[in-house]
Design an enzyme around this catalytic site. Sequence first.
Site, PDB file in Angstrom:
ATOM      1  NE  ARG A   1      -4.327  -1.263   0.273  1.00  0.00           N
ATOM      2  CZ  ARG A   1      -4.524  -2.296  -0.543  1.00  0.00           C
ATOM      3  NH1 ARG A   1      -3.619  -2.618  -1.434  1.00  0.00           N
ATOM      4  NH2 ARG A   1      -5.638  -3.004  -0.465  1.00  0.00           N
TER       5      ARG A   1
ATOM      6  CG  HIS B   1      -3.554  -0.294  -6.437  1.00  0.00           C
ATOM      7  ND1 HIS B   1      -3.826   0.296  -5.222  1.00  0.00           N
ATOM      8  CD2 HIS B   1      -3.696  -1.630  -6.227  1.00  0.00           C
ATOM      9  CE1 HIS B   1      -4.135  -0.638  -4.337  1.00  0.00           C
ATOM     10  NE2 HIS B   1      -4.058  -1.823  -4.933  1.00  0.00           N
TER      11      HIS B   1
END
Length: 321
Positions: free
Chosen positions: A236, A284
């Site tokens: 993350r 992502h």
Amino acid sequence: MSKGALALLIHGGTDNWSPERWKARFDEVCRERRVLPLAEAKRAAGEVHYAAVWKPAPGELAGFANLKAIFNLGAGVDALMADKTLPDVPLVRVAVDDLTGRMAEYVVLHVLMHHRQELYLRESQREKRWAPKSQWPAGAISVGIMGLGVLGANAAEVLARIGFGVAGWSRSARTIQGVECFHGEAGFEAFLRRTDILVCLLPLTPGTRHVLNRQVFSKLHRDSPMGAPVLINAGRGGLQNEADLLSCLDDGTLGAASLDVFAEEPLPKESPFWTHPKVVLTPHNAADTDPDEISNYVARQIERFEAGDPLENVVDRGRGY
Ligand code: NDP
Ligand code: OXD
């Protein structure tokens, strides 16, 4: 009696997170159950027993008083953990071979990219320069994986099979064949000192926020044939201190970085990461959640639950992952 409805709270904003696509899939795999997009689910809130979610707005889930379980449609639950009004029902995350395999592909691709000097070779090609540098074998490079959970442990095993020296670091002690395992604060420094390519597959929790910082980067091994250590972060964005990361790339503390995740997503156009010569950037998508696979997974879990069997991959809210 009709089956409790499944509400879809999906706010991804990209192709893979199209609510319509997920609705069509859930209609197929939950044939006898009403599958309700958010607006409809709100109108029939009392009938909703299950929610399948991706980045629901804080407070959104609290509107469903008869909820029995929440299914996060990805592996990481940090967005949900940040919602102080999250109903106190089991929260299930994704842990399936499909996602695990996709993450292994991303990790192998990027480890090989740095190990095989791809940034240099592509630049040479653009400049029509025939100038190979000598290439070392995989065994000359130590890869260190932060996070030895479902994704990290598998990536570690795959890299070890290719021939890299692989170590991993986790919160509690782990044993993985062919992988040198470190854990906890006590094992962190030794893990860093032997690492040439640092791969981060940690969850984002209060204990891991900004764990990727200058102090950590400066402890990485510096004498590999690559010249300087490399970071690969597919966990993350909140795991990385982005100011430290940029300054460490600029002053040579880090030789390069592959980054799939950022503190702010989508990454703003003005971010220096877009054009940084030492950064390989992906939006992502290291390991996409596949609607076909994951709708089946959720449907199976609901069946288990209704048959009185335990749910799988339930998040430990105390740990935050
Ligand atoms: P798991 O929960 O299976 O594993 C987490 C690992 O991190 C465990 O080994 C755990 O230790 C370790 N860990 C957690 N906190 C700490 C800490 N404070 N110090 C040291 N180790 C710690 O997660 P997954 O492997 O399934 O997924 C990892 C993350 O990958 C997700 O949370 C998500 O953020 C990210 N992800 C990113 C994707 C992308 O496309 N970019 C796709 C999918 C996931 P222990 O073993 O002791 O519990
Ligand atoms: C996940 C993700 O957590 O896609 O599954 O980031």
